[in-house]
Scaffold this motif. Structure first.
Motif, PDB file in Angstrom:
ATOM      1  N   UNK A  36       0.661  -1.312  -0.230  1.00  0.00           N
ATOM      2  CA  UNK A  36       0.286  -0.579   0.115  1.00  0.00           C
ATOM      3  C   UNK A  36       0.702   0.700  -0.238  1.00  0.00           C
ATOM      4  N   UNK A  37       2.051   1.374   0.148  1.00  0.00           N
ATOM      5  CA  UNK A  37       2.739   2.433   0.277  1.00  0.00           C
ATOM      6  C   UNK A  37       3.998   2.793  -1.084  1.00  0.00           C
ATOM      7  N   UNK A  38       4.233   1.894  -1.788  1.00  0.00           N
ATOM      8  CA  UNK A  38       4.581   1.727  -2.531  1.00  0.00           C
ATOM      9  C   UNK A  38       3.918   2.545  -4.498  1.00  0.00           C
ATOM     10  N   UNK A  39       2.356   2.205  -4.294  1.00  0.00           N
ATOM     11  CA  UNK A  39       2.286   3.108  -4.690  1.00  0.00           C
ATOM     12  C   UNK A  39       2.184   4.648  -4.974  1.00  0.00           C
ATOM     13  N   UNK A  40       3.047   4.792  -4.097  1.00  0.00           N
ATOM     14  CA  UNK A  40       3.708   6.416  -4.423  1.00  0.00           C
ATOM     15  C   UNK A  40       4.710   7.032  -4.454  1.00  0.00           C
ATOM     16  N   UNK A  41       4.381   8.270  -6.282  1.00  0.00           N
ATOM     17  CA  UNK A  41       5.754   8.269  -6.152  1.00  0.00           C
ATOM     18  C   UNK A  41       6.504   9.486  -5.176  1.00  0.00           C
ATOM     19  N   UNK A  42       8.515   9.627  -4.918  1.00  0.00           N
ATOM     20  CA  UNK A  42       8.886   9.848  -4.302  1.00  0.00           C
ATOM     21  C   UNK A  42       9.133   9.418  -3.091  1.00  0.00           C
ATOM     22  N   UNK A  43       8.324   8.825  -3.243  1.00  0.00           N
ATOM     23  CA  UNK A  43       8.720   7.971  -1.422  1.00  0.00           C
ATOM     24  C   UNK A  43       9.640   6.174  -1.729  1.00  0.00           C
ATOM     25  N   UNK A  44      10.483   6.405  -1.715  1.00  0.00           N
ATOM     26  CA  UNK A  44      11.706   4.861  -1.859  1.00  0.00           C
ATOM     27  C   UNK A  44      12.299   4.061  -1.174  1.00  0.00           C
ATOM     28  N   UNK A  45      12.652   5.546  -0.690  1.00  0.00           N
ATOM     29  CA  UNK A  45      13.194   4.572  -0.142  1.00  0.00           C
ATOM     30  C   UNK A  45      12.631   4.494   1.164  1.00  0.00           C
ATOM     31  N   UNK A  46      12.323   4.637   2.089  1.00  0.00           N
ATOM     32  CA  UNK A  46      11.564   4.231   3.243  1.00  0.00           C
ATOM     33  C   UNK A  46       9.886   2.822   2.824  1.00  0.00           C
ATOM     34  N   UNK A  65       1.983   5.231  -8.623  1.00  0.00           N
ATOM     35  CA  UNK A  65       1.020   5.708  -9.187  1.00  0.00           C
ATOM     36  C   UNK A  65       0.728   6.981  -9.047  1.00  0.00           C
ATOM     37  N   UNK A  66       1.043   6.989  -8.128  1.00  0.00           N
ATOM     38  CA  UNK A  66       0.586   7.978  -7.448  1.00  0.00           C
ATOM     39  C   UNK A  66       1.168   8.837  -6.126  1.00  0.00           C
ATOM     40  N   UNK A  68       1.791  11.498  -3.708  1.00  0.00           N
ATOM     41  CA  UNK A  68       1.797  11.368  -1.502  1.00  0.00           C
ATOM     42  C   UNK A  68       0.521  11.622  -1.403  1.00  0.00           C
ATOM     43  N   UNK A  69      -0.247  12.703  -1.938  1.00  0.00           N
ATOM     44  CA  UNK A  69      -1.174  13.437  -1.389  1.00  0.00           C
ATOM     45  C   UNK A  69      -3.024  12.932  -1.976  1.00  0.00           C
ATOM     46  N   UNK A  70      -2.942  12.053  -2.928  1.00  0.00           N
ATOM     47  CA  UNK A  70      -4.228  11.184  -3.582  1.00  0.00           C
ATOM     48  C   UNK A  70      -4.311   9.850  -2.485  1.00  0.00           C
ATOM     49  N   UNK A  71      -5.119  10.087  -2.711  1.00  0.00           N
ATOM     50  CA  UNK A  71      -6.140   9.224  -1.715  1.00  0.00           C
ATOM     51  C   UNK A  71      -5.925   7.646  -2.638  1.00  0.00           C
ATOM     52  N   UNK A 233       1.137  14.967   8.444  1.00  0.00           N
ATOM     53  CA  UNK A 233      -0.209  14.942   8.527  1.00  0.00           C
ATOM     54  C   UNK A 233      -0.824  13.922   6.897  1.00  0.00           C
ATOM     55  N   UNK A 234      -0.271  14.051   6.115  1.00  0.00           N
ATOM     56  CA  UNK A 234      -0.750  12.797   4.966  1.00  0.00           C
ATOM     57  C   UNK A 234      -0.971  11.549   5.898  1.00  0.00           C
ATOM     58  N   UNK A 235      -2.057  11.208   5.058  1.00  0.00           N
ATOM     59  CA  UNK A 235      -1.994   9.464   5.152  1.00  0.00           C
ATOM     60  C   UNK A 235      -0.356   8.612   5.139  1.00  0.00           C
ATOM     61  N   UNK A 236      -0.078   9.061   4.207  1.00  0.00           N
ATOM     62  CA  UNK A 236       1.294   8.505   3.318  1.00  0.00           C
ATOM     63  C   UNK A 236       2.575   9.027   3.723  1.00  0.00           C
ATOM     64  N   UNK A 237       2.185   9.896   4.801  1.00  0.00           N
ATOM     65  CA  UNK A 237       3.615  10.109   5.215  1.00  0.00           C
ATOM     66  C   UNK A 237       3.059   9.589   6.701  1.00  0.00           C
TER      67      UNK A 237
END
Length: 310
Positions: A36-46, A65-66, A68-71, A233-237
């Protein structure tokens, strides 16, 4: 004939990625990320996201595909994964779901039916205010009181889904699970593999992975996200590795404490993942503790999978 589907699950750092590449090469497979986390761009290392080099030309889907601020929801994952499974099978390739997000993966392999639960924006805002005033732990405790099964599944930090579960219960008197019906049998010709490992070795691998993430620049990755307008505060963060570094960057905790928190939270997450996967039926467990002879391991698994898929 049912469509074929190979699924590989297991806790973080157990070795799913490397094994999936080896198997995809042997089985003519294409990989759908079940994370559920690897869908987000710019979030690679974590997220320990697989790199293009590590993919070794094996096609991968549902990664980057998304923003980080997209649901993103389990229902969206289910819809996209089912479409990909059909497309990959039509090309006479083997679709492989690989990941550690149990609910996402189960929603596909047992065809969850998501009936539309009622919504109440005012009630949701009330619970958001409650969480702001009393804290997310108090919010999670409220869910435990009325829907302990969902509370066990949802982490305290998953405030958005905890609020949704409370909203559903207050509006209907029913737990969230009542709105997530599943088929007793998989709609697929399913081969479900679960990877496990001796606990101390798994924890050692998790701790090492966190150290590698720090050396690769996890702090800089999180700082860049914040600087580009993606608040903590974002879900992704709120993902493990991100929320702890946000606390450090905000001056709330020292870096050493942030690193230890990431390790501790990752180990606890691995325990929750194993609990979830052990409740799944049809699963064939593979102990990766002494998986030293890689060629023999992959060949044995290939033979097993081929037998299930014939």
């Amino acid at each position: 004939m049912k469509e074929k589907l190979l699924v590989i699950v297991g806790p973080t750092a157990v070795g799913k990625t490397a094994l999936s590449i080896d198997l995809a090469k042997q089985l003519n497979g294409e990989i759908i990320s079940g994370d559920s986390m690897q869908v987000y761009r710019r979030m690679d290392i974590g997220t320990a996201k697989i790199t293009p080099d590590e993919m070794e030309s094996i096609p991968h889907y549902l990664i980057d595909i998304l923003d980080p601020d997209q649901p993103y929801s389990v229902a969206e994952f289910q819809r996209e994964a089912k479409s990909l499974i059909a497309t990959i099978n039509a090309r006479e390739k083997l679709p492989m779901i690989v990941g550690g997000t149990g609910l996402y993966i189960q929603s596909v392999i047992y065809e969850y039916q998501f009936s539309e639960a009622p919504k109440d924006e005012a009630l949701r805002l009330k619970w958001e205010e409650f969480a702001h005033v009393h804290g997310k732990e108090a919010l999670h405790l409220r869910l435990q009181e009325v829907d302990p099964i969902t509370a066990e599944r949802l982490h305290t930090n998953d405030v958005k889904r905890v609020i949704r579960a409370l909203e559903i219960y207050q509006l209907t008197g029913k737990p969230m699970a009542e709105f997530q019906k599943r088929s007793p049998e998989s709609p697929y010709q399913l081969c479900l593999l679960g990877l496990t490992m001796e606990r101390s070795l798994l924890y050692e691998r998790i701790n090492h992975r966190v150290d590698v993430m720090m050396s690769q620049g996890l702090v800089q990755e999180v700082e860049s996200l914040l600087n580009n307008g993606y608040p903590g505060s974002l879900t992704s963060m709120q993902g493990i590795g991100y929320k702890e570094v946000v606390q450090y960057l905000e001056g709330k905790i020292p870096l050493e404490e942030a690193v230890e928190l990431i390790k501790k939270n990752s180990r606890n997450f691995a325990k929750r993942q194993l609990t979830w996967f052990r409740s799944m039926k049809d699963i064939h467990w593979l102990d990766m503790t002494n998986a030293g002879d890689r060629l023999s391991l992959v060949e044995n698994i290939r033979t097993f999978v081929a037998g299930k898929m014939c």
